[in-house]
Design an enzyme around this catalytic site. Structure first.
Site, PDB file in Angstrom:
ATOM      1  N   HIS A 362       0.826  -1.206   0.000  1.00 50.94           N
ATOM      2  CA  HIS A 362       0.000   0.000   0.000  1.00 50.94           C
ATOM      3  C   HIS A 362       0.855   1.250   0.000  1.00 50.94           C
ATOM      4  O   HIS A 362       0.569   2.214  -0.688  1.00 50.94           O
ATOM      5  CB  HIS A 362      -0.873   0.019   1.257  1.00 50.94           C
ATOM      6  N   GLU A 603      -3.186 -16.460 -23.263  1.00 48.76           N
ATOM      7  CA  GLU A 603      -2.110 -16.414 -22.262  1.00 48.76           C
ATOM      8  C   GLU A 603      -1.568 -17.795 -21.915  1.00 48.76           C
ATOM      9  O   GLU A 603      -0.710 -17.937 -21.059  1.00 48.76           O
ATOM     10  CB  GLU A 603      -2.577 -15.681 -20.992  1.00 48.76           C
ATOM     11  N   ASP A 627       1.090 -13.982 -18.080  1.00 50.06           N
ATOM     12  CA  ASP A 627       0.964 -15.431 -17.985  1.00 50.06           C
ATOM     13  C   ASP A 627       1.613 -16.121 -19.168  1.00 50.06           C
ATOM     14  O   ASP A 627       2.256 -17.153 -19.010  1.00 50.06           O
ATOM     15  CB  ASP A 627      -0.514 -15.826 -17.881  1.00 50.06           C
ATOM     16  N   CYS A 674      -2.631  -6.812 -23.183  1.00 46.52           N
ATOM     17  CA  CYS A 674      -2.951  -6.152 -21.912  1.00 46.52           C
ATOM     18  C   CYS A 674      -2.033  -6.567 -20.769  1.00 46.52           C
ATOM     19  O   CYS A 674      -2.250  -6.206 -19.626  1.00 46.52           O
ATOM     20  CB  CYS A 674      -4.405  -6.402 -21.524  1.00 46.52           C
TER      21      CYS A 674
HETATM   22  C1  PEP Z   1      -1.623 -11.407 -18.033  1.00 48.27           C
HETATM   23  O1  PEP Z   1      -1.531 -12.574 -17.675  1.00 48.27           O
HETATM   24  O2  PEP Z   1      -0.796 -10.845 -18.767  1.00 48.27           O
HETATM   25  C2  PEP Z   1      -2.770 -10.582 -17.595  1.00 48.27           C
HETATM   26  C3  PEP Z   1      -2.967  -9.380 -18.091  1.00 48.27           C
HETATM   27  O3  PEP Z   1      -3.581 -11.083 -16.625  1.00 48.27           O
HETATM   28  P1  PEP Z   1      -3.195 -11.177 -15.082  1.00 48.27           P
HETATM   29  O4  PEP Z   1      -1.931 -10.393 -14.886  1.00 48.27           O
HETATM   30  O5  PEP Z   1      -4.346 -10.649 -14.331  1.00 48.27           O
HETATM   31  O6  PEP Z   1      -2.997 -12.662 -14.912  1.00 48.27           O
HETATM   32 MG    MG Z   2      -3.243 -13.594 -16.814  1.00 45.76          MG
END
Ligand code: PEP
Ligand code: MG
Length: 754
Positions: A362, A603, A627, A674
């Site tokens: 935090h 992923e 991932d 993402c």
């Molecule tokens: C990822 O795996 O890149 C992703 C965006 O999802 P998370 O980080 O929530 O697993």
């Molecule tokens: Mg992920």
């Protein structure tokens, strides 16, 4: 031997400085091993020499003066091999070196072990015997253990400047403590050691015969803590965006939660005194979070313990000391909490250094929101010796300089000037499009879901939400959230961004992010029951979420639904069927829902190889590079021991991305990225070159990435991508991109940690 070892380790730990620690070690080791000499040499890398730092058995005047050339002698051999050298007669060895100034006679028996920290040999611990003697295995391991202990003490001393006299030529810029870069920026100021709260672990078990009085004292302590938190929240309200202030609400909620108060009261009523009742309740709650692999969630355990310490401080009627904060305060501490940070007047807070914690703490989130540089997890931080000292912190690289040399200060003043120039450049990016010099627009979307994400800049500067992680809604409760709770939360988000699109990802909870109320243990959580695997096994949980999402979309029509962790084509089919069922049910209930676009996250490597079949079935794809990298490279994304191997710019990851874009193009499906990669200026150019349709990142990256995209042409990005794809490892790719960004005048954006 074990007992002796324990005693020495304890003594060394308690030693006030390195000199004392070394004296203790050489004395105790000589006695324990019953040998003639024990010495410690430290390697001076600048002068390429080993310096005698302490000895028992050789002349004391030689300490600090005798210097052995780096690659000569047996000490040099230990250092080169980074392994012990154990010789019953050293005098016959070709590397044997006789040194007069130490008052040596001929010592035959020789055992030297390296002192190693983070793969680097810092020095050598040596024992010697006049007669021939081969030291036993247990003596070797005995020295090993002590050498490991010494390595920590030497690193401390190096950082705090204690070793300066012995290493006069060592560059001051090389002398720093390392931690996790947790909030960017450079700061200079005076150290103020954060007030140490009462120690929960030190509370003894005791019983009480006057439970009502203990309950009253406990309630009073809770009330005082609440007042304190409320006061701090008000104080920070002008410094922080509303979303960040929610941290204090979360702490207040935790404090007032029925479970925390009522469980403690229950324990008191069963006969415990208030202090140990509180300790037990806090521990039970904190442990749930301790066991989580997800760093962000594990941090919640610190919040709970911090709350516990605050209540205990009031229970013990301890008054925090009055502190006068200097104009530029660098707050240092063993485990700085968000609340301790709030205690410093914002206009005086220049930086934060904490021995524990990480960039997900935090306090790190708050520091980023307030624009205050922070370095967390500085394990070697000599907290007790820092009060009042001058400190420089480098929040980009995770470095802390104690009592820095003027040359270090000059270098950092220059960096600080550069920083303010970059801030001005970024400010100028506001309101512009992420458009390349040859007219290609790459929409930049926002990742939301963690408390820190939705900063004003994110709301104003993004073209929608590319990934909303819905897990938090499930984690902060003591049961699954119902349809209404979810509906309200999703509607708020959809409304805030409408008409821009918002991608809500269905629950991606699993072995690494267990819910406190839905526990299961797995030996390989990342390969276990996770994401849509749970959704398919528990359609009731999934359907509730989908219903809430679709209802939230009524009248707004900007919802997209995304499915995480797809590893089989049939999962897409089955989940789409469930989504259609939820849609039909809602229509039957007379609610005016529409079928939103459905997409999946790519992923898992299996999904890359079946990209065409998957793309054909859905409306859009988004690559989760976090991932995807961990599964392609077989590296746990949360394990610090292999963090250096986790590299999302690995050519294998880039190849996979290209394959995804090509597969999706066959069916004209848009592809977004993402994962963290999308917010990395070095990688964004490569993604542009690949032809992805949009990228999604945290708010802090938006303006930087916009600046990068606006500096390149698509054609140039393409040719850089071709060069990157020919490379064999991630380091080369990074070098290529660093050089390119430097040439484009974007070097300031790629300082380590940026
Ligand atoms: C990822 O795996 O890149 C992703 C965006 O999802 P998370 O980080 O929530 O697993
Ligand atoms: Mg992920």
């Amino acid at each position: 031997m074990l007992e002796v070892l324990h005693r020495i380790v304890q003594e060394v730990n308690a030693a006030p400085d390195l000199g004392e620690a070394l004296r203790l070690i050489v004395q105790r080791v000589r006695l324990a091993i019953k040998t003639d000499v024990c010495s410690v040499y430290l390697t001076d890398f600048d002068r390429r020499e080993h310096v005698l730092l302490a000895t028992e058995g050789l002349r004391q005047e030689a300490v600090g003066k005798v210097r052995l050339p780096m690659h000569r002698g047996l000490v040099g051999l230990v250092c080169e091999r980074a392994e012990p050298v154990n010789l019953d007669d050293a005098t016959g060895h070709p590397r044997y070196l006789f040194i007069h100034s130490t008052g040596e006679t001929e010592y035959r028996g020789f055992l030297g072990v390296p002192i190693i920290q983070n793969r680097k040999v810092l020095g050598v611990l040596v024992v010697r015997q006049v007669e021939s003697r081969k030291f036993g295995d247990d003596e070797v391991t005995f020295l090993f253990t002590l050498a490991a202990q010494l390595a920590g003490a030497i690193t401390h001393a190096r950082a705090s400047g204690e070793l300066t006299q012995l290493q006069p030529t060592r560059s001051p810029l090389n002398r720093y403590l390392s931690g996790q870069p947790s909030a960017p920026g450079v700061a200079t100021g005076s150290a103020v050691v954060a007030y140490q709260l009462a120690d929960l672990d030190a509370v003894p078990d005791r019983t009480t015969s006057n439970a009502p009085a203990e309950v009253a004292a406990f309630r009073e302590a809770v009330a005082l803590t609440r007042q304190e938190l409320q006061l701090l929240k008000v104080r920070l309200s002008t410094e922080l965006p509303v979303e960040e202030q929610a941290l204090f609400d979360a702490l207040l909620l935790m404090l007032e939660s029925d479970t925390l108060v009522s469980q403690t009261v229950e324990r008191i009523e069963q006969g415990q005194w208030a202090q140990s009742a509180l300790r037990s309740t806090i521990e039970t709650h904190a442990r749930v979070f301790d066991n989580m692999d997800d760093i962000y969630l594990r941090e919640r355990a610190s919040d709970i313990r911090d709350l516990g310490r605050r209540v205990l401080t009031h229970l013990q009627m301890d008054k925090p000391r009055e502190i006068t904060y200097p104009k530029k305060t660098i707050l240092v501490g063993d485990d700085i909490s968000a609340v301790q940070l709030a205690e410093v007047p914002a206009e005086r807070l220049a930086g934060i250094v904490s021995a524990k914690g990480s960039s997900s703490s935090h306090v790190a989130i708050l520091a980023r929101a307030m624009g205050v540089p922070a370095v967390m997890g500085v394990t070697d931080l000599p907290v007790g010796r820092l009060e009042g000292l001058d400190i420089i912190i480098d929040g980009y690289r995770g470095r802390v300089y104690v009592s820095p040399d003027p040359s270090v200060s000059d270098e950092y003043s220059r960096l600080a000037r550069e920083d303010s120039e970059i801030s001005r450049e970024l400010e100028a990016m506001k309101g512009l499009k992420a458009e390349t010099t040859d007219g290609v627009v790459l929409p930049l979307h926002l990742n939301t879901g963690l408390i820190s994400d939705v900063m004003t800049v994110g709301l104003e500067e993004s073209e929608g939400v590319g990934l909303h992680r819905t897990e938090l809604l499930y984690i902060v409760r003591d049961r699954f959230p119902g349809e209404e709770v979810q509906f309200e939360s999703y509607q708020q988000l959809l409304a805030a961004f409408a008409p821009r699109p918002v991608i809500l990802r269905t629950l991606d909870i699993g072995g690494d992010k267990p819910l406190p109320y839905f526990p299961f243990a797995e030996s390989n959580p990342f390969l276990g029951w996770r994401g849509v695997r749970i959704s398919l096994d528990h359609p009731e949980i999934f359907m509730t979420q989908i219903r809430a999402m679709m209802r939230a979309n009524i009248g707004l029509n900007n919802l997209r639904i995304m499915l995480p962790m797809i590893s089989k084509v049939s999962e897409v089919d089955e989940l789409q069927m469930l989504i259609r069922r939820a849609h039909d049910e809602l229509l039957e209930e007379g609610r005016g829902v529409v079928m939103p676009p459905i997409g999946v996250m790519i992923e898992v490597p299996a999904a890359v190889y079946q990209i065409g079949e998957i793309a054909r079935r859905v409306d859009f794809l988004s690559v989760g590079t976090n991932d995807l990298t961990q599964y392609l490279l077989a590296v746990d994304r949360n394990n610090p021991r292999v963090a250096a191997i986790f590299d999302d710019m690995h050519p294998a990851v880039l190849q996979a991305l290209v394959q995804i874009v090509e597969g999706a193009a066959l069916y004209r499906r848009p592809v977004s990225v993402c994962g963290e990669l999308a917010g990395n200026p070095l990688a964004a150019v490569l993604l542009l070159g690949m032809g992805v349709d949009s990228i999604s990142m945290s708010a802090g990256s938006l303006l930087k990435i916009r600046w990068v995209i606006r500096s390149y042409s698509r054609a140039r990005a393409k040719s850089l991508l071709q060069a990157a794809l020919r490379m064999t490892d991630a380091r080369q790719v990074r070098e290529l991109m660093e050089k390119s960004l430097d040439e484009m005048g974007l070097g300031g954006l790629i300082r380590p940690g940026k």
